[in-house]
Write a protein that holds these residues in place. Structure first.
Motif, PDB file in Angstrom:
ATOM      1  N   ASP A 142      20.583 -29.872  -8.844  1.00 13.34           N
ATOM      2  CA  ASP A 142      20.598 -28.751  -9.784  1.00 13.34           C
ATOM      3  C   ASP A 142      19.218 -28.514 -10.395  1.00 13.34           C
ATOM      4  OD1 ASP A 142      21.142 -31.294 -11.079  1.00 13.34           O
ATOM      5  OD2 ASP A 142      21.377 -30.167 -12.939  1.00 13.34           O
ATOM      6  N   HIS A 169      15.087 -28.450  -0.872  1.00 13.11           N
ATOM      7  CA  HIS A 169      14.485 -27.115  -0.876  1.00 13.11           C
ATOM      8  C   HIS A 169      14.651 -26.442   0.488  1.00 13.11           C
ATOM      9  CE1 HIS A 169      12.701 -26.370  -4.751  1.00 13.11           C
ATOM     10  NE2 HIS A 169      12.200 -27.588  -4.804  1.00 13.11           N
ATOM     11  N   HIS A 222      16.312 -21.334  -7.999  1.00 11.40           N
ATOM     12  CA  HIS A 222      17.050 -20.640  -6.939  1.00 11.40           C
ATOM     13  C   HIS A 222      17.979 -19.607  -7.586  1.00 11.40           C
ATOM     14  CE1 HIS A 222      19.644 -19.811  -3.540  1.00 11.40           C
ATOM     15  NE2 HIS A 222      18.894 -20.570  -2.759  1.00 11.40           N
ATOM     16  N   THR A 225      25.669 -27.074  -6.481  1.00 16.23           N
ATOM     17  CA  THR A 225      25.359 -28.485  -6.699  1.00 16.23           C
ATOM     18  C   THR A 225      26.468 -29.087  -7.559  1.00 16.23           C
ATOM     19  OG1 THR A 225      24.127 -28.297  -8.796  1.00 16.23           O
ATOM     20  CG2 THR A 225      22.921 -27.843  -6.732  1.00 16.23           C
ATOM     21  N   LEU A 241      16.604 -27.283  -7.692  1.00 19.96           N
ATOM     22  CA  LEU A 241      16.817 -25.875  -7.329  1.00 19.96           C
ATOM     23  C   LEU A 241      16.966 -24.980  -8.559  1.00 19.96           C
ATOM     24  CD1 LEU A 241      19.309 -26.397  -4.362  1.00 19.96           C
ATOM     25  CD2 LEU A 241      16.817 -26.085  -4.266  1.00 19.96           C
ATOM     26  N   ARG A 242      16.352 -25.365  -9.660  1.00 17.20           N
ATOM     27  CA  ARG A 242      16.509 -24.621 -10.912  1.00 17.20           C
ATOM     28  C   ARG A 242      16.000 -23.192 -10.825  1.00 17.20           C
ATOM     29  NH1 ARG A 242      12.684 -28.373 -10.985  1.00 17.20           N
ATOM     30  NH2 ARG A 242      10.579 -27.965 -11.731  1.00 17.20           N
ATOM     31  N   ALA A 268      18.098 -25.016   0.779  1.00 19.11           N
ATOM     32  CA  ALA A 268      18.278 -23.828  -0.055  1.00 19.11           C
ATOM     33  C   ALA A 268      17.580 -22.609   0.527  1.00 19.11           C
ATOM     34  CB  ALA A 268      17.760 -24.104  -1.461  1.00 19.11           C
ATOM     35  N   SER A 291      24.888 -21.185   3.456  1.00 21.85           N
ATOM     36  CA  SER A 291      25.276 -21.689   2.149  1.00 21.85           C
ATOM     37  C   SER A 291      25.549 -23.187   2.249  1.00 21.85           C
ATOM     38  CB  SER A 291      26.521 -20.958   1.655  1.00 21.85           C
ATOM     39  OG  SER A 291      26.257 -19.598   1.412  1.00 21.85           O
ATOM     40  N   ARG A 344      20.556 -18.043  -6.524  1.00 19.88           N
ATOM     41  CA  ARG A 344      21.979 -18.068  -6.157  1.00 19.88           C
ATOM     42  C   ARG A 344      22.493 -19.511  -6.109  1.00 19.88           C
ATOM     43  NH1 ARG A 344      23.880 -13.269  -3.894  1.00 19.88           N
ATOM     44  NH2 ARG A 344      25.133 -14.273  -2.278  1.00 19.88           N
ATOM     45  N   CYS A 345      22.103 -20.264  -7.109  1.00 15.99           N
ATOM     46  CA  CYS A 345      22.529 -21.669  -7.215  1.00 15.99           C
ATOM     47  C   CYS A 345      23.470 -21.813  -8.407  1.00 15.99           C
ATOM     48  CB  CYS A 345      21.317 -22.577  -7.389  1.00 15.99           C
ATOM     49  SG  CYS A 345      21.736 -24.331  -7.486  1.00 15.99           S
ATOM     50  N   VAL A 372      24.168 -21.725  -3.020  1.00 17.97           N
ATOM     51  CA  VAL A 372      24.075 -23.179  -3.112  1.00 17.97           C
ATOM     52  C   VAL A 372      24.886 -23.633  -4.324  1.00 17.97           C
ATOM     53  CG1 VAL A 372      22.557 -25.173  -3.331  1.00 17.97           C
ATOM     54  CG2 VAL A 372      21.762 -23.141  -2.114  1.00 17.97           C
ATOM     55  N   ASN A 388      25.631 -24.646 -10.650  1.00 17.25           N
ATOM     56  CA  ASN A 388      25.648 -26.079 -10.938  1.00 17.25           C
ATOM     57  C   ASN A 388      26.949 -26.481 -11.614  1.00 17.25           C
ATOM     58  OD1 ASN A 388      22.885 -26.239 -10.049  1.00 17.25           O
ATOM     59  ND2 ASN A 388      22.299 -25.341 -12.007  1.00 17.25           N
TER      60      ASN A 388
END
Length: 221
Positions: A122, A105, A128, A14, A125-126, A108, A113, A130-131, A12, A133
């Motif tokens: 951001d 959510h 996650h 952002t 999904l803090r 995600a 993807s 594999r995120c 993901v 930002n």
């Protein structure tokens, strides 16, 4: 059966952005480059459908400071304000934010993807794993040129009015972000990558982000 974030191998990205800096264009091109879904205004439509309410409510509060807070300020300082969400048949700003957060959510946790522009994704999904930002910005003159070039100035009749509109929208975005998160909009420490879009072309920025993703997650696009 829902997919656990810990087990999911999607990525993901952002993208936070100042108005006119090219965040949407970068988001769309990055999504195409890495084979991901792209979400911007689409988040409003999907969240509205999921919540069973009119998209109009979402559009009125999209990345804007909560109306009930504005109402408190208006009362305290004698300003006039319209409360769009009063009454038993309407939906509150917090409910809108929760519905939108739930939808982010769900994206995600899904198998694909995705690239999500704005909407405090951001922060939402803090946790996650594999995120990534990203924040993009540019000098005021560069943003004004881009806004005027894409015809997104909403009837602005002069360059000064375009700049004023950009400053106003950026203040709204910052207030929205800072209210709903424990971070500061646009501050470099809140993001993995930050770009001044006047320094590189959109395509070059997309390649830098794609390269970062490949190295960080050991993938190849």
């Amino acid at each position: 059966m829902s997919i656990s974030m810990a087990d999911n191998k999607n990525i993901v990205v952002t993208i936070g952005r100042s108005f006119g800096s090219g965040g949407r264009e970068i988001g769309r091109k990055l999504a195409a480059r890495i084979g991901a879904k792209y979400y911007d205004k689409e988040l409003l439509s999907e969240a509205a459908r999921a919540a069973g309410v009119s998209e109009e409510f979402f559009e009125r509060s999209d990345e804007k400071f909560p109306s009930y807070i504005n109402g408190i300020f208006s009362f305290a300082f004698g300003y006039n304000s319209t409360n769009y969400y009063s009454g038993s048949t309407t939906i509150s700003d917090d409910s809108i934010y929760r519905a939108q957060s739930d939808f982010i959510h769900s994206l995600a946790q899904g198998p694909e993807s995705c690239v999500i522009v704005g909407r405090t994704a951001d922060y939402i999904l803090r946790d996650h794993p594999r995120c990534v930002n990203v924040f993009v910005h540019a000098p005021e003159d560069v943003c004004a040129d881009r806004i005027m070039g894409r015809g997104d100035c909403g009837g602005c009749s002069s360059r000064d009015k375009v700049k004023a509109k950009a400053r106003r929208i950026n203040k709204l975005r910052a207030s929205y972000y800072n209210f709903y998160t424990d971070k500061e909009w646009g501050k470099a420490g809140s993001y993995d990558l930050s770009f001044d879009t006047s320094k590189l072309s959109v395509d070059d920025i997309v390649e830098v982000i794609a390269g970062y993703l490949e190295r960080r997650f050991n993938v190849k696009f």
